[in-house]
Design an enzyme around this catalytic site. Structure first.
Site, PDB file in Angstrom:
ATOM      1  CD  GLU A  84      -3.596  -1.602  -0.929  1.00 39.35           C
ATOM      2  OE1 GLU A  84      -3.946  -0.534  -1.117  1.00 39.35           O
ATOM      3  OE2 GLU A  84      -3.756  -2.400   0.438  1.00 39.35           O
TER       4      GLU A  84
ATOM      5  CG  ASP B 298      -1.639   1.280   1.419  1.00 45.43           C
ATOM      6  OD1 ASP B 298      -2.710   1.415   0.886  1.00 45.43           O
ATOM      7  OD2 ASP B 298      -1.435   1.986   2.487  1.00 45.43           O
TER       8      ASP B 298
END
Lengths: 241, 241
Positions: free
Chosen positions: A134, A64
């Site tokens: 992610e 992320d």
């Protein structure tokens, strides 16, 4: 083709998995265990040490951050005359769970994710894909470094699959939508965190969205932010915004 | 020493500025205009095009993302057996405005920041330093790339100036503090966004923090998040938490 890549693709006992990854990602992965971990949802994880499970959640945290950084640079350079507010909002659209879910589905990640469907309600299966996307970025970063990951994201993901200019035009998220609507109509909007009832999962957050004191939406999620989003979405629905 | 660096340090008309930066940062900067921009607060910025000003805010957006990514990796590797919740919370302590302000002050950035003190109240001068620190990270990234920035952050900033293990033990931010206190005491906490009065700056957000329906703190800031933080801080003060 270097010997190591040849071995991985044609001789190694993991050659089938390597080929699938190569077809999906366009490169031959190095440390396979990182990629397996990226696709392992916590519902099938086992405890490794001190209660920590071998799920993709830690890689998701890392990925992320790396994704946020790469997208920040792309937008910084693509829009030299827009301010940081514009850049922040556009980035949040690009990395929204909804957008990443769609992207991961389009890329064919579904075949790779390991999870226990019985442990998940049908509504919670949606974010599996974006979470795994992610985590994959985290795995690529650890395996190949920042410049490689940046190149992969820019050339194989962003240019190929994300229409930034269309996202730029799309309506922003439900929370902003609701707040803007309330400001335009001079209404008071509040997001209140409600204390859990006895017997409720203590990790669950309940948020109610009220407009002029009237409750218009309620959201329960495992983070306050997501509970707010859900409450806002329901309020938008109720108000026909 | 390469000729280019020699020229920059001893012959260039900007040699004084280059030397100050070298003393502060430990390396000779490449593109000086990026560094000047990183230290230029919007109160002294001029309009460059389409209403966009040459302030450090865009660089701050980029630097915030790069810093987040580097700190994520450092924590990921430093704490192999902690979950993503722990990592997220610890990162937010490290990159908190308060921590970055202190850091930037310790590093001596005050002498470099250009701003108009008359345009800022004394309370708003505090975040100038942390904002400039993030903008500087953005400038270094554009000037030298990710690996250099990562090395600079890890070796010159984090190892030298940030005591991660102490931060790990410190109390979290006021908002979390207030929410936890309310949960422990079974009190209802809400953060309500108040619609601006006529004549108020439309970019200003006003948030009130109420405990069991009673207003305990009010925050006005240019972002909703910061207004919430301020409201929480005041409520903590009022409640003696």
């Amino acid at each position: 083709m270097p010997v190591n890549r040849l071995y991985k693709l044609y001789l190694s006992p993991h050659r089938k998995y390597v080929k699938i990854l190569k077809n999906l990602l366009g490169f031959v992965p190095g440390n396979l265990s990182l990629y397996r971990l990226a696709f392992r949802h916590k519902s099938v994880a086992t405890s490794v040490k001190k209660g920590v499970k071998n799920s993709n959640e830690r890689l998701e945290f890392l990925g992320d951050a790396v994704l946020g950084s790469v997208v920040a640079e792309v937008l910084f350079k693509l829009y030299p005359y827009e301010d940081e507010g514009f850049l922040t909002e556009l980035r949040s659209k690009i990395v929204s769970r909804n957008n990443l879910n769609q992207l991961a589905r389009k890329l064919g990640f579904e075949q790779l994710i390991e999870y226990d469907s019985r442990a998940l309600g049908p509504t919670r299966q949606g974010s599996l894909l974006g979470d795994a996307f992610e985590a994959l970025i985290g795995a690529i970063y650890l395996d190949k470094g920042y410049d490689f990951t940046r190149h992969f994201l820019v050339n194989h993901i962003i240019k190929a699959h994300i229409d930034i200019h269309t996202l730029e035009q799309t309506e922003t998220n439900f929370k902003s939508k609701l707040i803007e609507w309330c400001q335009r109509h001079s209404k008071d909007i509040s997001f209140d965190l409600i204390v859990n009832g006895d017997g409720e999962n203590s990790k669950l957050f309940t948020v109610q969205a009220s407009v002029d004191g009237q409750i218009m939406g309620l959201g329960k999620e495992f983070s306050k932010k997501n509970a707010e989003k859900l409450a806002a979405e329901k309020a938008c629905e109720a108000l026909g915004i």
